[in-house]
Design an enzyme around this catalytic site. Structure first.
Site, PDB file in Angstrom:
ATOM      1  N   GLY A   1       0.778  -1.111   0.600  1.00 46.92           N
ATOM      2  CA  GLY A   1       0.089   0.020  -0.126  1.00 46.92           C
ATOM      3  C   GLY A   1       1.555   1.112   0.269  1.00 46.92           C
ATOM      4  CB  THR A   2       3.644   2.457   1.981  1.00 46.87           C
ATOM      5  OG1 THR A   2       2.941   1.879   3.348  1.00 46.87           O
ATOM      6  CG2 THR A   2       4.121   3.605   2.599  1.00 46.87           C
TER       7      THR A   2
ATOM      8  CG  ASP B   1       1.484 -10.220   6.317  1.00 47.03           C
ATOM      9  OD1 ASP B   1       1.282 -10.476   7.627  1.00 47.03           O
ATOM     10  OD2 ASP B   1       0.036  -8.674   5.950  1.00 47.03           O
TER      11      ASP B   1
ATOM     12  NE  ARG C   1      -8.276 -28.569  27.057  1.00 46.98           N
ATOM     13  CZ  ARG C   1      -7.290 -28.079  28.511  1.00 46.98           C
ATOM     14  NH1 ARG C   1      -6.874 -27.096  28.276  1.00 46.98           N
ATOM     15  NH2 ARG C   1      -8.955 -28.500  29.147  1.00 46.98           N
TER      16      ARG C   1
ATOM     17  NE  ARG D   1      -5.479  -7.648   6.964  1.00 44.09           N
ATOM     18  CZ  ARG D   1      -5.979  -6.203   7.360  1.00 44.09           C
ATOM     19  NH1 ARG D   1      -5.973  -5.678   8.275  1.00 44.09           N
ATOM     20  NH2 ARG D   1      -4.721  -5.358   7.087  1.00 44.09           N
TER      21      ARG D   1
ATOM     22  CD  GLU E   1      -4.784 -11.870  10.036  1.00 47.00           C
ATOM     23  OE1 GLU E   1      -5.353 -10.729  11.105  1.00 47.00           O
ATOM     24  OE2 GLU E   1      -4.035 -11.243   9.850  1.00 47.00           O
TER      25      GLU E   1
ATOM     26  CD  GLN F   1       1.371 -13.211  14.342  1.00 44.34           C
ATOM     27  OE1 GLN F   1       1.142 -14.136  13.203  1.00 44.34           O
ATOM     28  NE2 GLN F   1       0.402 -12.982  14.710  1.00 44.34           N
ATOM     29  NE  ARG F   2       1.426  -4.792  12.910  1.00 47.64           N
ATOM     30  CZ  ARG F   2       0.880  -4.585  12.436  1.00 47.64           C
ATOM     31  NH1 ARG F   2       0.208  -4.761  11.523  1.00 47.64           N
ATOM     32  NH2 ARG F   2       0.650  -3.401  12.638  1.00 47.64           N
TER      33      ARG F   2
HETATM   34  O1  F6P Z   1       1.080  -6.417   7.342  1.00 42.78           O
HETATM   35  C1  F6P Z   1       0.014  -6.960   7.425  1.00 42.78           C
HETATM   36  C2  F6P Z   1      -0.916  -7.249   8.914  1.00 42.78           C
HETATM   37  O2  F6P Z   1      -0.092  -8.188   9.052  1.00 42.78           O
HETATM   38  C3  F6P Z   1      -1.785  -8.804   8.215  1.00 42.78           C
HETATM   39  O3  F6P Z   1      -1.419  -9.601   8.167  1.00 42.78           O
HETATM   40  C4  F6P Z   1      -2.773  -7.539   9.612  1.00 42.78           C
HETATM   41  O4  F6P Z   1      -3.936  -8.561   9.212  1.00 42.78           O
HETATM   42  C5  F6P Z   1      -2.675  -6.643   9.739  1.00 42.78           C
HETATM   43  O5  F6P Z   1      -0.953  -6.116   9.209  1.00 42.78           O
HETATM   44  C6  F6P Z   1      -3.463  -6.074  10.724  1.00 42.78           C
HETATM   45  O6  F6P Z   1      -2.884  -5.209  11.371  1.00 42.78           O
HETATM   46  P1  F6P Z   1      -3.562  -3.627  12.329  1.00 42.78           P
HETATM   47  O7  F6P Z   1      -4.136  -4.230  14.004  1.00 42.78           O
HETATM   48  O8  F6P Z   1      -2.282  -3.209  12.603  1.00 42.78           O
HETATM   49  O9  F6P Z   1      -4.002  -3.106  11.245  1.00 42.78           O
END
Ligand code: F6P
Length: 358
Positions: free
Chosen positions: A114-115, A138, A173, A182, A233, A284-285
């Site tokens: 996007g950027t 991602d 479990r 996403r 997700e 994870q980020r």
């Molecule tokens: O950078 C993409 C991502 O990591 C997706 O996998 C994730 O859904 C999204 O960022 C979530 O980002 P935010 O919660 O900051 O909008």
């Protein structure tokens, strides 16, 4: 080799390694080449306010950044200057004015799909000189072999799987771990392989819940009473409406946790199993990049200096076949990289018995 005065910004969701790119860029450009580098806060937004939200990037300001997660410049994934705010106003002329006021020759844009698309439009439609650096945890940018932050995310997800493994086994479990992705399932696929998942569920392979049930049955049949499932997700079932029963956000996207909860419900409806869901989310980020990502970020930061130095505006620094090179930003954003359902990684996973549900 001339001198330059450029702005640098980070856009989109953050990723471990962003600060390492900033540090490398400044060490080379300011420390060695004596350029002026101005950091712009919160993506392009720092240029849309008066006074500007900008910082002079010095060697001192970059001290300690190699291992630090996040981005010291701040970022946003809601700041498209071509369509800004609730009234979707085009504010790009203000950016051009701000660059003139700050005497900036061009911008170094560190960001994902996007950027980079915004950077490309700024160049084409507003004549702004731009050099790009790819960023996404991602790993969905096809122009580069891999992006920094991705392997750090995989490492966090793998550790989570290792931890879930022992508790799943103790309680017999079915454990679901939802990871980011996403539109592309790279994190799920890699973490699933590294963490020994029994099932991997990704957006590229819509799942048949009965196949996952049969995998659980098969394991139980040989005395393996627990099952570990990684869910991206954006994963959706094949049966019925693709996203039936899944919660959606304002933009119609599945909300975090929605995909794994939908699968958990479907499993519990079909089998007598004790199911638990863990949504890893932004863990994870956040945090420090692993060594691989620190090195890649450093290489791309230095690569971006080289592109500016050679006045190769409109290019983005990427990793191709193990080498850092520049390619047109246009090429980098043209093709979105998804997991290839017939590719070697998926075939390898299937070869060690991992079920994809499709
Ligand atoms: O950078 C993409 C991502 O990591 C997706 O996998 C994730 O859904 C999204 O960022 C979530 O980002 P935010 O919660 O900051 O909008």
């Amino acid at each position: 080799m001339g001198t330059h005065r450029v702005g640098i910004l980070t856009g989109g969701g953050d990723a471990p390694g962003l600060n390492a790119v900033l540090r490398a860029f400044v060490k080379r450009a300011v420390g060695q080449l004596r350029w002026d580098v101005i950091g712009i806060e919160d993506s392009f937004n720092g240029l849309l306010e008066r006074p500007f939200r900008v910082v002079d990037m010095t060697l001192k300001s970059c001290s300690g950044l190699l291992a630090r997660g996040g981005t010291v410049l701040g970022t946003t994934n809601r700041g498209d200057p071509f369509s800004f705010g609730p009234d979707k106003r085009d504010r790009t002329a203000e950016i051009v004015d701000a660059m003139a006021d700050l005497d900036l020759e061009g911008l170094v844009v560190i960001g994902g799909d996007g950027t980079q698309k915004i950077g490309l439009r700024m160049m084409r439609e507003r004549g702004v000189k731009v050099v790009g650096v790819p960023k996404t945890i991602d790993n969905d940018l096809s122009a580069t072999d891999t992006t920094f932050g991705f392997h750090s995310a995989v490492s966090v997800a793998t550790e989570a799987l290792d931890r879930l493994h022992t508790t799943a086994e103790s309680h017999d479990r079915v454990m679901l771990l939802e990871v980011m992705g996403r539109d592309a399932g790279h994190i799920a696929l890699h973490a699933g392989l590294a963490g020994g998942a029994d099932c991997i569920v990704i957006p590229e392979i819509p799942y048949d819940v009965d196949r996952i049930c049969r995998k659980i049955d098969k394991r139980r049949g040989v005395g393996r009473m627990f099952t570990l499932i990684v869910v991206a997700e954006g994963a959706t079932p094949r049966q019925g409406a693709a996203d039936a029963g899944v919660e959606h956000g304002a933009k119609g996207r599945i909300l975090p946790g929605g995909a794994s909860m939908a699968l958990a419900r479907a499993l519990a409806e079909r089998r007598e199993v004790d199911v638990r869901v863990t949504v890893l989310g932004h863990l994870q980020r956040g945090g420090s990049p692993i060594p691989y990502d620190r090195i890649l970020a450093t290489r791309l930061g230095v690569g971006a200096v080289d592109l500016v130095d050679q006045e190769r505006w409109g290019e983005i620094t990427v990793l191709r076949d193990g080498h850092v090179i520049g390619v047109p930003i246009e090429d980098a954003v043209r093709v979105y990289r998804r997991v290839d359902p017939a590719g070697e990684m998926v075939r390898t996973a299937r070869a060690v018995g991992i079920e994809f549900g499709g």
